[in-house]
Enzyme design. Structure first.
Site, PDB file in Angstrom:
ATOM      1  N   ASP A 261     -15.210  41.377  27.333  1.00  0.00           N
ATOM      2  CA  ASP A 261     -15.802  40.396  28.252  1.00  0.00           C
ATOM      3  C   ASP A 261     -17.324  40.439  28.152  1.00  0.00           C
ATOM      4  O   ASP A 261     -17.941  41.481  28.367  1.00  0.00           O
ATOM      5  CB  ASP A 261     -15.366  40.695  29.686  1.00  0.00           C
ATOM      6  CG  ASP A 261     -15.593  39.516  30.620  1.00  0.00           C
ATOM      7  OD1 ASP A 261     -16.694  38.934  30.589  1.00  0.00           O
ATOM      8  OD2 ASP A 261     -14.670  39.194  31.392  1.00  0.00           O
TER       9      ASP A 261
ATOM     10  N   HIS B 137     -14.128  35.867  28.473  1.00  0.00           N
ATOM     11  CA  HIS B 137     -14.396  36.101  29.894  1.00  0.00           C
ATOM     12  C   HIS B 137     -13.114  35.868  30.678  1.00  0.00           C
ATOM     13  O   HIS B 137     -12.702  34.731  30.916  1.00  0.00           O
ATOM     14  CB  HIS B 137     -15.495  35.150  30.355  1.00  0.00           C
ATOM     15  CG  HIS B 137     -15.997  35.424  31.734  1.00  0.00           C
ATOM     16  ND1 HIS B 137     -16.209  36.687  32.225  1.00  0.00           N
ATOM     17  CD2 HIS B 137     -16.357  34.573  32.742  1.00  0.00           C
ATOM     18  CE1 HIS B 137     -16.666  36.619  33.467  1.00  0.00           C
ATOM     19  NE2 HIS B 137     -16.757  35.339  33.797  1.00  0.00           N
TER      20      HIS B 137
ATOM     21  N   SER C  27     -14.311  36.404  37.904  1.00  0.00           N
ATOM     22  CA  SER C  27     -15.749  36.560  37.740  1.00  0.00           C
ATOM     23  C   SER C  27     -16.380  36.873  39.102  1.00  0.00           C
ATOM     24  O   SER C  27     -15.980  37.844  39.749  1.00  0.00           O
ATOM     25  CB  SER C  27     -16.326  35.295  37.088  1.00  0.00           C
ATOM     26  OG  SER C  27     -17.609  35.526  36.586  1.00  0.00           O
TER      27      SER C  27
END
Length: 495
Positions: free
Chosen positions: A434, A464, A215
């Site tokens: 995602d 994710h 991320s």
């Protein structure tokens, strides 16, 4: 990143182990391995959470507060590690789980099962970046003030009065951050943390930085590669932030990503995505006008909390049944399940205490980002965002105006610089489903890193992050790269 940029790729992880750090001799052979600056010792418990198991060690590394004055005042960074399990050790593998604002010291032990194969040849290492948790972590607001704001601030203001409350709350939050952080508030940028990473590399005794970023951790990895291309070892970036997007671009990307995930969720239920989206949007409008009662005394489900509760289970396909149950309960007039999901996202425990991930996230992202969109600019893009997603668009659009409103220090750039000519190949892993870091960001990151550097691996999946999410194809490709240095073909697709 916006407030919906969840800091961990684990989505609905039920519990995170929490550990503090302490010094003390570990009796390990760090000098033989090249590390001379870290004094590893047993990890201490933090708050109500027990210390992780005995295989985990903690240490504190001193780094300059201001990297332009390397001989000046220092701050301590909390680190955690578990030694490699095999005999054929390659070095250390440093993890950042995202945010910005996520505590690596807390997350690393709970992620160790996912990374068990990598641990065969690497020490697993993570840290709390500056301004986060045990590394001079920032707290901008007390728990009672947070709960009061949740009950009174509408993050999709419908009137001028609501707009003033929205902006006033944002400005007040920034003042609280400045009061708590002091001069640190101007030294918590991603660039500062990237420089910290190279000091960590040196302290670990590694010639190259082997790194796994998830991320926001992908942006941090890209910035490190730009600053230190010759020190990049085997770097994996998973759930990739688009480095070419500005403030509105990130919000637009996330609006697209969350709506895409919602569509996939609705289709999995046999529902028409357009009709299902409209029904959820209508539910949110009703809650905005009349918050739902919950089983928690003194708390109602507001529109903002309801939307947060919907967001959380979209981070992982395993959360979809939970979302179905919560939405059905809300349609029947009970907001308890959506409130529980929102509390999970906001790190609120049963006693009413909140975590500080969002506080750290804000001080870091507002120092990084030089843009300060106005309410007028938000009003102009609001129709576009609402067309993209009637559920998420308004909140993500308004967030661009409120997130860094009246922030006490200026931001540093519109977009991060991640070009890394001369770097070793960097594996960039994108997931087509995602929600928080849409797939398109992976290709853009690879392009920005430069020809011959960024190598894209695609997973046609949900949630994710891709590694450890159920794809043997992805896991095998990442393991081969990290453990053996085998770089997959650029553009390889795992379905």
């Amino acid at each position: 990143m916006t407030r919906f940029h969840r800091w961990t790729a684990l989505g609905l992880a039920a519990a995170l182990l929490t550990a503090g750090c302490t010094g003390g001799s570990s009796g390990e052979d760090d000098a033989e391995r090249g590390g001379t600056a870290l004094d590893w010792g047993r990890c201490k418990p933090s708050g109500d959470a027990p210390a992780p198991g005995e295989e985990w060690q903690c240490a504190t590394l001193q780094v300059p507060l201001d990297w332009s004055k390397p001989g000046g005042e220092t701050i301590g960074l909390a680190l955690i590690r578990a030694r490699a399990t095999g005999d054929d050790r390659l070095g250390s593998l440093l993890f950042n789980f995202g945010g910005p604002g996520g505590s690596g010291v807390e997350m690393m032990p709970s992620y160790a099962g996912t990374a068990a194969k990598l641990r065969e040849r690497y020490d697993l290492v993570s840290w709390d970046p500056r301004g986060v948790a045990a590394s001079e972590g920032v707290r901008c607001r007390a728990d009672k003030e947070i709960q009061a704001a949740e009950a009174t601030v509408d993050t999709t203001p419908d009137t001028s009065a609501e707009e003033q409350v929205f902006l006033g709350d944002a400005a007040d939050f920034g003042k609280g951050c400045q009061k708590d952080a002091g001069k640190l508030i101007g030294h918590v940028s991603t660039t500062d943390s990237a420089r910290d990473m190279d000091r960590i590399r040196q302290a670990l005794g590694d010639e190259k930085l082997n790194y796994f970023g998830i991320s926001y951790g992908t942006e941090l990895g890209g910035v490190y590669a730009h600053l230190f291309p010759g020190k990049v070892g085997r770097m994996t970036l998973d759930a990739v932030v688009d480095p070419s997007a500005d403030t509105l671009g990130h919000a637009r990307n996330q609006t697209l990503g969350f709506q895409r995930a919602l569509n996939n969720y609705l289709e999995s239920r046999g529902s028409d995505p357009e009709q299902g989206t409209r029904e959820i949007a209508d539910l949110l409008q009703r809650i905005d006008a009349d918050p739902l009662p919950t089983s928690t005394p003194g708390r109602k489900l507001t529109q903002t909390l309801a939307l947060t509760g919907i967001i959380l289970p979209l981070y992982t396909k395993d959360g979809w049944p939970v979302l179905t149950s919560a939405l059905e309960a809300a349609e029947k007039g009970d907001g308890s399940e959506l409130l529980a999901l929102a509390d999970g996202y906001n790190e609120r425990d049963a006693s009413g205490r909140y975590g500080t991930t969002t506080h750290s996230q804000r001080v870091i992202s507002c120092l990084d980002d030089s843009q300060r969109p106005t309410m007028e600019q938000t009003r102009k893009v609001l129709p576009e965002f609402e067309r993209i997603s009637p559920v998420f668009g308004a909140s993500l659009a308004w967030d661009t105006a409120g997130w860094c409103h009246d922030w006490p220090v200026p931001g540093r750039h519109r977009t991060p610089e991640v070009s890394a000519p001369g770097s070793a190949p960097i594996l960039v892993v994108g997931n087509t489903g995602d929600p928080a870091t849409p797939y398109e960001g992976a290709r853009r990151m690879a392009d920005e890193l430069g020809e011959g550097v960024g190598v894209v691996l695609t997973w046609k999946g949900e949630g994710h992050g891709a590694y450890g999410s159920g794809s043997d194809c992805v896991d095998s490709a990442v393991n081969a790269y990290v453990l053996k240095g085998t770089v997959p073909r650029d553009g390889k697709v795992c379905s």
